[in-house]
Design a protein around this motif. Structure first.
Motif, PDB file in Angstrom:
ATOM      1  N   GLN A   1      27.157  56.833  43.719  1.00 40.53           N
ATOM      2  CA  GLN A   1      25.780  56.360  43.890  1.00 40.53           C
ATOM      3  C   GLN A   1      25.318  55.540  42.693  1.00 40.53           C
ATOM      4  OE1 GLN A   1      23.437  59.851  44.700  1.00 40.53           O
ATOM      5  NE2 GLN A   1      23.931  59.846  46.890  1.00 40.53           N
ATOM      6  N   GLN A   2      25.782  55.912  41.491  1.00 39.38           N
ATOM      7  CA  GLN A   2      25.356  55.202  40.288  1.00 39.38           C
ATOM      8  C   GLN A   2      25.994  53.824  40.177  1.00 39.38           C
ATOM      9  OE1 GLN A   2      22.968  56.446  38.095  1.00 39.38           O
ATOM     10  NE2 GLN A   2      22.805  57.983  39.725  1.00 39.38           N
ATOM     11  N   SER A   3      27.196  53.664  40.727  1.00 38.66           N
ATOM     12  CA  SER A   3      27.883  52.378  40.634  1.00 38.66           C
ATOM     13  C   SER A   3      27.310  51.397  41.647  1.00 38.66           C
ATOM     14  CB  SER A   3      29.379  52.572  40.884  1.00 38.66           C
ATOM     15  OG  SER A   3      30.043  51.325  40.867  1.00 38.66           O
ATOM     16  N   PRO A   4      27.005  50.187  41.236  1.00 36.48           N
ATOM     17  CA  PRO A   4      26.417  49.216  42.175  1.00 36.48           C
ATOM     18  C   PRO A   4      27.305  48.934  43.375  1.00 36.48           C
ATOM     19  CG  PRO A   4      26.195  48.469  39.896  1.00 36.48           C
ATOM     20  CD  PRO A   4      27.092  49.660  39.868  1.00 36.48           C
ATOM     21  N   ASN A   5      28.626  48.916  43.167  1.00 32.51           N
ATOM     22  CA  ASN A   5      29.553  48.590  44.245  1.00 32.51           C
ATOM     23  C   ASN A   5      30.369  49.795  44.702  1.00 32.51           C
ATOM     24  OD1 ASN A   5      28.892  45.761  44.143  1.00 32.51           O
ATOM     25  ND2 ASN A   5      30.149  45.633  42.294  1.00 32.51           N
ATOM     26  N   GLY A   6      29.955  50.978  44.306  1.00 31.85           N
ATOM     27  CA  GLY A   6      30.724  52.160  44.669  1.00 31.85           C
ATOM     28  C   GLY A   6      31.974  52.297  43.816  1.00 31.85           C
ATOM     29  N   LEU A   7      32.850  53.187  44.199  1.00 31.86           N
ATOM     30  CA  LEU A   7      34.068  53.434  43.431  1.00 31.86           C
ATOM     31  C   LEU A   7      35.292  52.762  44.024  1.00 31.86           C
ATOM     32  CD1 LEU A   7      33.650  57.231  42.573  1.00 31.86           C
ATOM     33  CD2 LEU A   7      32.954  55.231  41.233  1.00 31.86           C
ATOM     34  N   LEU A   8      35.209  52.314  45.266  1.00 27.83           N
ATOM     35  CA  LEU A   8      36.338  51.662  45.913  1.00 27.83           C
ATOM     36  C   LEU A   8      36.067  50.174  46.041  1.00 27.83           C
ATOM     37  CD1 LEU A   8      37.154  54.238  48.746  1.00 27.83           C
ATOM     38  CD2 LEU A   8      38.217  54.030  46.490  1.00 27.83           C
ATOM     39  N   PRO A   9      37.093  49.351  45.821  1.00 28.56           N
ATOM     40  CA  PRO A   9      36.880  47.898  45.890  1.00 28.56           C
ATOM     41  C   PRO A   9      36.634  47.439  47.310  1.00 28.56           C
ATOM     42  CG  PRO A   9      39.211  48.390  45.646  1.00 28.56           C
ATOM     43  CD  PRO A   9      38.478  49.700  45.500  1.00 28.56           C
ATOM     44  N   THR A  10      35.777  46.448  47.450  1.00 31.03           N
ATOM     45  CA  THR A  10      35.510  45.828  48.752  1.00 31.03           C
ATOM     46  C   THR A  10      35.581  44.320  48.588  1.00 31.03           C
ATOM     47  OG1 THR A  10      33.121  45.769  48.354  1.00 31.03           O
ATOM     48  CG2 THR A  10      34.011  47.727  49.467  1.00 31.03           C
ATOM     49  N   ALA A  11      35.828  43.628  49.674  1.00 29.60           N
ATOM     50  CA  ALA A  11      35.932  42.169  49.622  1.00 29.60           C
ATOM     51  C   ALA A  11      34.615  41.527  49.202  1.00 29.60           C
ATOM     52  CB  ALA A  11      36.372  41.631  50.986  1.00 29.60           C
ATOM     53  N   ALA A  12      33.514  42.178  49.573  1.00 27.63           N
ATOM     54  CA  ALA A  12      32.206  41.606  49.230  1.00 27.63           C
ATOM     55  C   ALA A  12      31.901  41.764  47.756  1.00 27.63           C
ATOM     56  CB  ALA A  12      31.113  42.279  50.064  1.00 27.63           C
ATOM     57  N   ALA A  13      32.428  42.807  47.157  1.00 28.34           N
ATOM     58  CA  ALA A  13      32.103  43.073  45.764  1.00 28.34           C
ATOM     59  C   ALA A  13      32.908  42.208  44.817  1.00 28.34           C
ATOM     60  CB  ALA A  13      32.352  44.545  45.448  1.00 28.34           C
ATOM     61  N   PHE A  14      34.083  41.706  45.256  1.00 28.27           N
ATOM     62  CA  PHE A  14      34.945  40.940  44.380  1.00 28.27           C
ATOM     63  C   PHE A  14      35.238  39.595  45.033  1.00 28.27           C
ATOM     64  CE2 PHE A  14      35.570  45.319  43.322  1.00 28.27           C
ATOM     65  CZ  PHE A  14      35.591  45.304  41.950  1.00 28.27           C
ATOM     66  N   GLY A  15      34.739  38.559  44.384  1.00 25.78           N
ATOM     67  CA  GLY A  15      34.894  37.242  44.961  1.00 25.78           C
ATOM     68  C   GLY A  15      36.241  36.611  44.724  1.00 25.78           C
ATOM     69  N   ASP A  16      36.823  36.770  43.525  1.00 29.58           N
ATOM     70  CA  ASP A  16      38.083  36.097  43.215  1.00 29.58           C
ATOM     71  C   ASP A  16      39.270  37.039  43.217  1.00 29.58           C
ATOM     72  OD1 ASP A  16      37.682  35.972  39.579  1.00 29.58           O
ATOM     73  OD2 ASP A  16      37.514  37.594  41.035  1.00 29.58           O
ATOM     74  N   GLY A  17      39.094  38.283  43.655  1.00 28.43           N
ATOM     75  CA  GLY A  17      40.212  39.210  43.737  1.00 28.43           C
ATOM     76  C   GLY A  17      40.454  40.000  42.485  1.00 28.43           C
ATOM     77  N   SER A  18      39.794  39.667  41.382  1.00 30.83           N
ATOM     78  CA  SER A  18      40.049  40.424  40.148  1.00 30.83           C
ATOM     79  C   SER A  18      38.788  40.769  39.401  1.00 30.83           C
ATOM     80  CB  SER A  18      40.974  39.623  39.220  1.00 30.83           C
ATOM     81  OG  SER A  18      40.362  38.397  38.866  1.00 30.83           O
ATOM     82  N   ARG A  19      37.744  39.975  39.551  1.00 29.09           N
ATOM     83  CA  ARG A  19      36.513  40.210  38.800  1.00 29.09           C
ATOM     84  C   ARG A  19      35.349  40.425  39.765  1.00 29.09           C
ATOM     85  NH1 ARG A  19      36.804  39.012  33.465  1.00 29.09           N
ATOM     86  NH2 ARG A  19      38.666  37.935  32.750  1.00 29.09           N
ATOM     87  N   PRO A  20      34.327  41.168  39.329  1.00 25.76           N
ATOM     88  CA  PRO A  20      33.158  41.344  40.186  1.00 25.76           C
ATOM     89  C   PRO A  20      32.512  40.013  40.501  1.00 25.76           C
ATOM     90  CG  PRO A  20      33.150  42.895  38.347  1.00 25.76           C
ATOM     91  CD  PRO A  20      34.230  41.922  38.084  1.00 25.76           C
ATOM     92  N   ALA A  21      32.141  39.837  41.771  1.00 21.19           N
ATOM     93  CA  ALA A  21      31.482  38.595  42.170  1.00 21.19           C
ATOM     94  C   ALA A  21      30.085  38.540  41.583  1.00 21.19           C
ATOM     95  CB  ALA A  21      31.412  38.534  43.698  1.00 21.19           C
ATOM     96  N   HIS A  22      29.683  37.323  41.177  1.00 28.13           N
ATOM     97  CA  HIS A  22      28.346  37.148  40.619  1.00 28.13           C
ATOM     98  C   HIS A  22      27.319  37.143  41.741  1.00 28.13           C
ATOM     99  CE1 HIS A  22      29.748  36.268  36.591  1.00 28.13           C
ATOM    100  NE2 HIS A  22      30.605  35.410  37.094  1.00 28.13           N
ATOM    101  N   GLY A  23      26.176  37.704  41.437  1.00 26.14           N
ATOM    102  CA  GLY A  23      25.097  37.697  42.411  1.00 26.14           C
ATOM    103  C   GLY A  23      24.455  36.311  42.505  1.00 26.14           C
ATOM    104  N   SER A  24      23.589  36.154  43.470  1.00 29.22           N
ATOM    105  CA  SER A  24      22.951  34.856  43.681  1.00 29.22           C
ATOM    106  C   SER A  24      22.051  34.472  42.539  1.00 29.22           C
ATOM    107  CB  SER A  24      22.160  34.892  44.995  1.00 29.22           C
ATOM    108  OG  SER A  24      21.197  35.931  44.936  1.00 29.22           O
ATOM    109  N   ASP A  25      21.548  35.458  41.795  1.00 30.06           N
ATOM    110  CA  ASP A  25      20.640  35.148  40.680  1.00 30.06           C
ATOM    111  C   ASP A  25      21.393  34.521  39.536  1.00 30.06           C
ATOM    112  OD1 ASP A  25      18.703  38.178  41.180  1.00 30.06           O
ATOM    113  OD2 ASP A  25      18.602  36.196  42.143  1.00 30.06           O
ATOM    114  N   ASP A  26      22.724  34.739  39.449  1.00 24.69           N
ATOM    115  CA  ASP A  26      23.493  34.219  38.336  1.00 24.69           C
ATOM    116  C   ASP A  26      24.075  32.849  38.629  1.00 24.69           C
ATOM    117  OD1 ASP A  26      24.782  37.517  37.755  1.00 24.69           O
ATOM    118  OD2 ASP A  26      23.000  36.549  36.950  1.00 24.69           O
TER     119      ASP A  26
END
Length: 257
Positions: free
Chosen positions: A231-256
């Motif tokens: 619950q504390q982790s923004p993307n949970g504990l398991l990787p998802t395609a939505a959470a990682f845009g390039d396959g290795s790093r967290p995807a940046h949000g629209s604000d960035d």
């Protein structure tokens, strides 16, 4: 000819059907700690590489540290059988075993070396080393996760943490090899008591109270901690395609962007 009836003791069939005697020697909380500890390390080791699994890796590492705290408290406050005194007595017998083994080697009598005692000594030592290594393993992992080493340049804390992880794995493999060797030498599964808590043999149980309730509470606490971290982790504990845009790093949000 008519077959003559045979007579046997009324207890004979009961004795044949009776299962082999077994004694309870390891209580449920100790066994639960062992398997949760082992699974936590296995999961942490398998998720050590890559940013995708980082939060799960960190959570499993903290779980190992929490389990160690439980084990130490249980050794101090729990029943006598749960204490670390048995392990300590085996380890403290190391100098005497070395003297006996050295004397046997000098005399050329390899058969007189107490190999069984030596294997139990090494197993106890491996358990002590594993529990002791959790402290630097967790500390270096926490420091690397929070970038404490950035001021000194480089990812040296991450490398130290990785070294402790590999050393931990080596000790685990030694521990497993000793169990396998003892099992083959004595033709008896020495890993089974950590599952069932029992060993073959007649006599009183060394453990008077199994304390299944405490083992269940420990399991619930581990799952509750994992759910809290999820619950504390923004993307949970398991990787998802939505959470990682390039396959290795967290995807940046629209604000960035």
């Amino acid at each position: 000819m008519q077959a003559q009836p045979t007579f046997e003791s009324p207890n004979a069939s009961t004795e044949r059907a009776a299962p082999a005697a077994r004694r309870l020697v390891i209580d449920a909380p100790t066994r639960m700690f062992h398997w949760l500890f082992a699974l936590s390390f296995l999961g942490a080791y398998l998720t050590a590489d890559g940013e995708r699994w980082r939060m799960l890796h960190v959570t499993l590492g903290y779980t190992m540290a929490g389990l160690l705290v439980f084990r130490l408290l249980y050794a101090l406050l729990g029943p006598r059988q749960s204490g670390l005194g048995v392990l300590w007595r085996k380890v403290s017998g190391g100098p005497a075993w070395m003297r006996a083994a050295t004397a046997s080697l000098r005399a050329g009598a390899l058969a007189d070396i107490p190999w069984r005692q030596g294997s139990h000594l090494l197993m106890a030592l491996a358990v002590f080393v594993l529990m002791a290594m959790v402290v630097p393993l967790t500390f270096t992992g926490y420091a690397a996760f929070n970038d404490w080493g950035d001021s000194l340049g480089g990812d040296w804390l991450g490398e130290v943490h990785e070294w402790f992880g590999e050393a931990f794995l080596v000790v685990v493999l030694i521990h497993l090899a000793l169990i396998a060797g003892l099992s083959l030498a004595r033709r008896q599964n020495h890993a089974l008591p950590m599952l069932t808590g029992r060993v073959k043999g007649r006599g009183p149980d060394l453990v008077k109270h199994n304390r299944v309730w405490l083992a269940t509470l420990l399991l619930v606490a581990v799952f509750a901690y994992g759910a809290w971290e999820w619950q504390q982790s923004p993307n949970g504990l398991l990787p998802t395609a939505a959470a990682f845009g390039d396959g290795s790093r967290p995807a940046h949000g629209s604000d960035d962007d």
